[in-house]
Every structure is written in C-alpha cells, then in structure tokens.
Design a protein around this motif. Structure first.
Motif, PDB file in Angstrom:
ATOM      1  N   PHE A  44       0.836  -1.202   0.000  1.00 59.08           N
ATOM      2  CA  PHE A  44       0.000   0.000   0.000  1.00 59.08           C
ATOM      3  C   PHE A  44       0.872   1.255   0.000  1.00 59.08           C
ATOM      4  O   PHE A  44       0.598   2.220  -0.731  1.00 59.08           O
ATOM      5  N   GLY A  45       1.911   1.242   0.824  1.00 53.78           N
ATOM      6  CA  GLY A  45       2.779   2.411   0.908  1.00 53.78           C
ATOM      7  C   GLY A  45       3.536   2.661  -0.375  1.00 53.78           C
ATOM      8  O   GLY A  45       3.672   3.815  -0.809  1.00 53.78           O
ATOM      9  N   PHE A  46       4.035   1.600  -0.991  1.00 53.72           N
ATOM     10  CA  PHE A  46       4.766   1.778  -2.252  1.00 53.72           C
ATOM     11  C   PHE A  46       3.835   2.314  -3.330  1.00 53.72           C
ATOM     12  O   PHE A  46       4.218   3.208  -4.101  1.00 53.72           O
ATOM     13  N   GLY A  47       2.622   1.779  -3.384  1.00 54.56           N
ATOM     14  CA  GLY A  47       1.661   2.289  -4.361  1.00 54.56           C
ATOM     15  C   GLY A  47       1.313   3.742  -4.105  1.00 54.56           C
ATOM     16  O   GLY A  47       1.209   4.544  -5.045  1.00 54.56           O
TER      17      GLY A  47
ATOM     18  N   GLY B  11      -0.005   1.626   5.800  1.00 56.52           N
ATOM     19  CA  GLY B  11       0.410   1.886   4.434  1.00 56.52           C
ATOM     20  C   GLY B  11       0.540   3.369   4.145  1.00 56.52           C
ATOM     21  O   GLY B  11       1.419   3.794   3.384  1.00 56.52           O
ATOM     22  N   ALA B  12      -0.331   4.184   4.757  1.00 59.23           N
ATOM     23  CA  ALA B  12      -0.244   5.630   4.559  1.00 59.23           C
ATOM     24  C   ALA B  12       1.056   6.183   5.142  1.00 59.23           C
ATOM     25  O   ALA B  12       1.720   7.037   4.531  1.00 59.23           O
ATOM     26  N   PHE B  13       1.434   5.708   6.329  1.00 64.00           N
ATOM     27  CA  PHE B  13       2.703   6.162   6.912  1.00 64.00           C
ATOM     28  C   PHE B  13       3.889   5.648   6.098  1.00 64.00           C
ATOM     29  O   PHE B  13       4.879   6.369   5.919  1.00 64.00           O
ATOM     30  N   ALA B  14       3.791   4.405   5.619  1.00 64.68           N
ATOM     31  CA  ALA B  14       4.864   3.868   4.788  1.00 64.68           C
ATOM     32  C   ALA B  14       4.988   4.647   3.479  1.00 64.68           C
ATOM     33  O   ALA B  14       6.091   4.853   2.971  1.00 64.68           O
ATOM     34  N   ALA B  15       3.858   5.087   2.925  1.00 68.82           N
ATOM     35  CA  ALA B  15       3.894   5.873   1.691  1.00 68.82           C
ATOM     36  C   ALA B  15       4.648   7.175   1.906  1.00 68.82           C
ATOM     37  O   ALA B  15       5.438   7.600   1.043  1.00 68.82           O
TER      38      ALA B  15
END
Length: 334
Positions: free
Chosen positions: A91-94, A194-198
């Motif tokens: 999710f983060g990468f996307g 995923g938002a934090f990873a993004a």
C-alpha cells in the motif's frame, strides 16, 4: 421453552450460579456448528479440579481450553504482523508512486491518501472503517442477492440487509467468522500503516541523488527504466530508518485487535486474569497484573529480536552505498 433439567437445576441456586446456568443455556440454544466445546483435560488427574493442589492444580489450570486459546493468540499476533507488514508496504509503495505521478488525478489521490489517513486518529479509524467496510460488503451482496427487497437498508440506527447478504452467513462454520474478522483487521492495519509507509517511501525516493537519475537518462534509459533500475533499488537504505520505526509501532498497535473483535492476547489476558469465584472450575483472585507482565515480556522480546534483525538488514543494505554507514564500511574494508 427451556429444558426441564435446566429448570430443575437452577431452583434455589445463588444469583451467581443462576447467571452461570443461564449462560450455559444460552450456549445450548446456539446452532451446533457455532458452539465451541471445551476440549478434554490434557491430564487424567484434571478431571476433578476441586481435589487438586499445588503444582497439580497449576498444571491443570494452565492447560485448560481457554489457556490453550490464549497461547494460540500469540500466534495470531505473529501471523498478523507477518501478513500485514508486506501488505502495508505494498500500500505504501503504491501511494508513494502515485504521489510522484505526473498524472494529476493519480498524484492527488496518492497525496490525499497519505494526508487523510495520517490525520485521523488510529482508534477512530479502526472503529469507523471496519464498520463501514463490513456494511459496504453486505450492501453490495444485498444488491446482488436480494434485488426484490422493498425495505430501506437504513432503519434508524440499524443497518438491515437480507439474510443471504450477511457476511459471513450465520450458518457458516466458526473458522469462517474468525477468518473474516482477521481479514478485516489485516486490511485496516494495512491501510493505516500503508499511509505512513507511503510518506516514508516518498521521502526516500526524493533522497536518492537526482544526478544518478540524470546520468541514467543520459545513457539512454527511459524514465521508467531509471525509476526501476536506479531509484527503487537505492531508496531502501534511505527508507529503512522510517520503516523500522513503523515496524515497531505496528508491533505496539497489535493490541488494537481487541477493538476489532479478534480474540487476541489482550482479550485473553483480561478474560483469564480477572477474578474467578467458586462457580468456576479454577477459582482465583485478580491475576491480571501477572498476565499483562507476561505480555510485557513477549513484546519486549519481540522488539529486541526486531532490533537485531533490522540492524543486520541496515548493515547489508549500506554496503556500497554513498551513505555514512556505507562510507564507514568502505573505510573498515580498506
């Protein structure tokens, strides 16, 4: 009507005993596939707990069906981490790639995703999103399976769909209900983290020296080739510190499974550690402190193992990189 035997056995019982009897009757009225029958005692001498003392009592108490479920819940937490971490990273990468897009709507979506999810408190998101996702799935199934339904879905504070649209169905086995709840938990955790990873990956991509991208393009690489062959392989060393912090936060956030209805280690620690009166097979005072001390040891041990693994991964990714750690490794090798 209640069974005659149940009617006779609760006459003259104490209030606490009557509550236990009513709970037993409620379980007896449930469909058979939804009833969790307690397993047989692990040891033969556990058949009569009232006659046990000392180590024999402790061995029987710690091997009850609920304690076995408590031990299995540690595996539930580890499985959640093993599944959620790569899904959240995807999710983060996307989201990071979308935020870097030259197509405005996609770029707005990527930046909006990271900004909105990061701005909402985790507990509020967990409580709201799971309900919204569950009702959204049931609404879609309701539209497909019950097209002739003439009643409103929203009836005051109630959300009412036809029985065929329930997810999962009331006739489904217990493992289906548990898997569905666990799946909702994975999706919720993945969207939040995923938002934090993004945001971390977006910053890591910007940290890769732009001169390397220009050099790749000067050698005839397209923008896509430069991104996948130059940018993405080198960004991980810059992203690893932030991703390491997210991993630690994810470990600490696993007790939020209790809010999602999953019987995790916190649920069982509260259930087993609470005071048990004489109506239970193994009465004891309030032992919640000791159960939560066990959880403390578990989380500290998991954190320590994570630190060791992340330190080794950082050392490996730093090899040959133009970073402070990479330069120290080069000088040490020289």
């Amino acid at each position: 009507l209640r069974p005659v035997a149940a009617t006779h056995r609760d006459r003259g019982a104490s209030p606490g005993r009557r509550d236990a009897i009513e709970a037993e009757d409620a379980v007896a009225d449930r469909p058979r596939h939804q009833i969790r029958m307690p397993p047989d005692p692990m040891f033969a001498y556990c058949a009569d707990p009232d006659t046990l003392q000392g180590l024999a009592w402790a061995s029987c108490y710690l091997t009850t069906g609920k304690h076995l479920a408590f031990y299995a819940s540690f595996g539930t937490v580890l499985v959640l981490l093993a599944v959620t971490a790569p899904v959240a990273l995807a999710f983060g990468f996307g989201g990071a790639m979308a935020a870097r897009s030259h197509f405005p709507p996609l770029r707005w979506f990527g930046k909006g995703y990271t900004a909105i999810v990061r701005g909402v408190p985790d507990i509020a998101f967990f409580l709201f999103f799971v309900i919204a996702l569950d009702q959204g799935i049931e609404w879609l199934r309701h539209q497909v399976k019950c097209p002739d339904w003439d009643q409103p879905v929203r009836q005051g504070n109630d959300f009412v769909v036809c029985a065929q649209a329930k997810m999962p169905l009331s006739t489904s086995p217990q493992w289906v209900h548990e898997t569905y709840g666990f799946g909702l938990a994975v999706i919720t955790f993945a969207i939040v983290f995923g938002a934090f990873a993004a945001n971390v990956l977006y910053g890591a991509m910007r940290s890769v020296p732009h001169a390397q991208i220009e050099t790749a393009e000067a050698y005839g690489m397209t923008r896509r080739q430069a991104t996948w062959r130059i940018l993405v392989p080198q960004m991980w060393i810059y992203a690893l510190p932030g991703l390491s912090n997210l991993w630690m936060i994810l470990i600490k956030a696993t007790p939020l499974l209790f809010l999602l209805g999953v019987e995790d280690i916190v649920y069982w620690a509260r259930e087993l550690g609470g005071q048990k009166t004489s109506i239970y097979a193994y009465p004891h005072p309030d032992w919640r402190l000791w159960y939560f001390v066990a959880l403390l040891v578990f989380y500290l041990g998991l954190t320590r193992l994570s630190e060791i693994a992340l330190a080794r991964l950082t050392r490996r990714l730093s090899h040959g990189q133009a970073t402070l750690a990479g330069e120290e490794m080069r000088r040490a090798g020289a």
